[in-house]
Design a protein around this motif. Sequence first.
Motif, short mmCIF file in Angstrom:
data_model
loop_
_atom_site.label_atom_id
_atom_site.label_comp_id
_atom_site.label_asym_id
_atom_site.label_seq_id
_atom_site.Cartn_x
_atom_site.Cartn_y
_atom_site.Cartn_z
N SER A 1 0.87 -0.71 0.40
CA SER A 1 0.08 -0.14 -0.27
C SER A 1 0.80 1.26 0.02
N PHE A 2 0.27 2.30 -0.20
CA PHE A 2 1.07 3.76 -0.16
C PHE A 2 0.26 4.82 0.53
N TYR A 3 -0.84 4.65 1.05
CA TYR A 3 -1.31 5.53 2.24
C TYR A 3 -1.26 5.87 3.90
N LYS A 4 -0.45 4.09 3.75
CA LYS A 4 -0.47 3.43 5.12
C LYS A 4 0.99 4.35 5.48
N SER A 5 1.80 3.56 5.00
CA SER A 5 3.33 3.74 5.72
C SER A 5 4.11 4.67 4.94
N LEU A 6 3.88 4.77 3.73
CA LEU A 6 4.64 5.91 2.56
C LEU A 6 4.07 7.70 2.47
N ASP A 7 2.14 7.50 3.16
CA ASP A 7 2.36 9.23 3.53
C ASP A 7 1.36 9.58 2.01
N GLY A 8 1.19 8.29 1.09
CA GLY A 8 0.07 8.62 -0.15
C GLY A 8 -0.42 9.21 -0.04
N LEU A 9 -2.01 9.15 -1.20
CA LEU A 9 -3.13 9.16 -1.08
C LEU A 9 -4.36 8.34 -0.89
N SER A 10 -3.43 7.01 -1.90
CA SER A 10 -4.20 6.15 -1.98
C SER A 10 -3.87 5.35 -3.51
N GLY A 11 -3.73 3.90 -3.63
CA GLY A 11 -3.37 3.35 -4.23
C GLY A 11 -2.83 1.73 -3.56
N ALA A 12 -2.20 0.76 -4.28
CA ALA A 12 -2.10 -0.36 -4.07
C ALA A 12 -0.79 -0.84 -5.75
N VAL A 13 -0.30 -1.66 -5.23
CA VAL A 13 0.49 -2.81 -5.76
C VAL A 13 0.69 -4.26 -5.89
N LEU A 14 0.46 -4.59 -6.71
CA LEU A 14 0.13 -6.10 -6.47
C LEU A 14 1.10 -7.13 -7.56
N ALA A 15 2.42 -7.24 -6.84
CA ALA A 15 3.07 -8.06 -7.50
C ALA A 15 3.68 -9.27 -7.83
N GLY A 16 4.34 -9.77 -8.42
CA GLY A 16 4.20 -11.55 -9.41
C GLY A 16 4.62 -12.09 -9.98
N PRO A 17 5.16 -13.27 -10.34
CA PRO A 17 5.27 -13.73 -11.97
C PRO A 17 4.95 -12.54 -13.07
N GLU A 18 5.29 -12.62 -13.73
CA GLU A 18 4.51 -12.16 -15.26
C GLU A 18 2.75 -12.11 -15.64
N SER A 19 3.03 -13.63 -15.54
CA SER A 19 1.52 -13.96 -16.02
C SER A 19 0.51 -13.92 -15.05
N PHE A 20 1.46 -13.66 -13.51
CA PHE A 20 0.13 -13.35 -12.25
C PHE A 20 -0.20 -12.22 -12.81
N VAL A 21 0.45 -11.41 -13.41
CA VAL A 21 0.37 -9.97 -12.95
C VAL A 21 -0.59 -9.27 -14.42
N ASP A 22 -0.55 -10.00 -15.22
CA ASP A 22 -1.08 -9.97 -17.05
C ASP A 22 -2.59 -10.43 -16.16
N GLU A 23 -3.16 -11.51 -15.59
CA GLU A 23 -4.43 -12.28 -14.87
C GLU A 23 -4.79 -11.71 -14.25
N ALA A 24 -4.25 -11.01 -13.12
CA ALA A 24 -4.27 -9.77 -12.40
C ALA A 24 -4.42 -8.14 -13.05
N ARG A 25 -4.18 -7.77 -13.64
CA ARG A 25 -4.95 -6.42 -14.52
C ARG A 25 -6.41 -7.32 -15.19
N THR A 26 -6.61 -8.63 -16.15
CA THR A 26 -7.75 -8.85 -17.01
C THR A 26 -9.01 -8.98 -15.29
N TRP A 27 -8.56 -8.95 -14.59
CA TRP A 27 -9.66 -9.00 -13.44
C TRP A 27 -9.63 -7.74 -12.96
N ARG A 28 -8.44 -7.45 -12.76
CA ARG A 28 -8.97 -5.76 -12.00
C ARG A 28 -9.86 -4.76 -12.75
N HIS A 29 -9.91 -5.07 -14.23
CA HIS A 29 -10.95 -4.60 -15.25
C HIS A 29 -12.14 -4.70 -15.20
#
Length: 415
Positions: free
Chosen positions: A246-274
Motif C-alpha cells: 500500500s502507499f497511503y499507510k506507511s508512505l503518506d500517499g493518497l491512495s492505491g496499491a501495487v500487486l507484484a508477482g510473476p508476469e503471467s500472474f500479473v497479466d491475469e490480475a490486470r484482467t480481473w482488475r478490469h
Amino acid sequence: MAEKHERDEQDEQEEREEGAERDEGAERRRRLAAWRASDRVLWRGSADGRIGERLAALAADAEALGPAVEGGSGPDGLLDEWVDVYGDGVVAELERRVAALLGFPAAAFFPTGTMAQQVALRCWAGRTGNRTVALHPLAHPEVHERGALGAVSGLRTVHPTRAPRLPTADELWGVGEPFGTLMLELPLRDAGFVLPSWDELVEVVEAARDMEAVVHFDGARLWECAPHFGRDLDEIAGLADSVYVSFYKSLDGLSGAVLAGPESFVDEARTWRHRYGGQLFQQYPAALAGLVGLERELPRLASYVAHAKTVAGALAQGLAEGPAAVPWFRIHPEPPHTHQFQVWLPYGDDLLNEASVRQAEETGVTLFRRWSPAGHGGPPGVSLTEVTVAAPGLSWTGEDVRVAVADFLTRVRSL
C-alpha cells in the motif's frame, strides 16, 4: 393507529441516527482542528490536511523528484509528463519501481488494496484448483472487507490459529484439510502490528510449500518490516509467490496499491482488475504520491521504527510512575516490531478521547489520537489506541513523552 405508531417510531429512530451522525461529524472536525493546530505530534496523517494544501504539497514534492518516467517525453521531470490514460506513464513508472524494489518481474497498480488482494487470492485459487485460503482470523479480509472473499470471489477461509500472532509451521500442518493459498499479513495490524521472527517466517512458508500451497503476503505495511527481520525488502518479498503493498499507510500517499508477482500472474490480475472495475481512466495524483513516498518516506522508515522503541519505553514508564500512574496498562508489542504499536488503558473510549482532544486543544501536544473499545475478545471497560511514530515524532525525547503522559493522565483523572 398501529401503523401510525410504527411510522412515528421509525421517524424517531431516523432522527436519532441523523443526530448521532451530526454529532460524530462535529467531533471529527473538532479532532482534526486540534491535531492540525498542535505544535507537537508523533505523526501527521495524510488525511489531516485541506485539499488545496495537499495538492500544492504534492505538486511541490513531485517537482523535486527529478527523474522523469522511463522512456517518457517530459524534458524536466515528472510534472512535465503527460497525464496517464488507463495506467500508462507515471502509473507504469510506479509499477516498474515497486517491482524492482520487491524483486518481482511485474507489478500492477490498483485503486485499493482490498481489490488487489481479492484479485490475488482469486487468481491463485484458479491456478491451484483450490478455493480455500488459510489466513489469520484478524487478517484484513476477515475483519475489514465485509466477507468479500466469499461473496465476490467464492473463496472460503480456514484459520490455522486464533492466537494474536501469525501461525507457526506446526499450526499450519494442523489445519486438517488442504488449502490452495496461505495469506500472511505482515505485520498483523489488528493483533498489534506484530511480526514473527525471520526463522519463524521462513519455516511457515516452507511448510506451506511442502503442503503444495502458494504463499501471498498482505504487505500493506511491508515497507517497515525490514528492520525487524534484518533483511532487505526483496529478500522478504522473495519468500512469497505474490505481494501486495500500500502507499497511503506507511508512505503518506493518497491512495492505491501495487500487486507484484510473476508476469503471467500479473497479466491475469490486470484482467480481473478490469472486471472488478479498477481500470480507472486517470490515477496520476495517487501514482505521483506513491513515487514521492518511495523517494522520501521509505528511506526514513528505519529511523521511525528505531524511535518507536524509545517512545514505547517512555510511555510505559510514564504510565507506571508518578502520582497519576494507572493501575494497569499494556504496551503491545513491547518493544514494537515496527513504527506502530498499541496502548491499552482501563478506561472507556469516550473518556480517553475527550482527554486526548483536550490535551491537544489546550497544550498544542497530540500524544494520542483515537481510542476505541478493546474488541477482539478484550475485556469490557478497556480501550486501545494505535500509536504511530513518523517524522514529527523523531524530535520527541523520552522525557517529552513522559511529561505528555503525565499531563494526559491528569486530564483523565479530572474527567
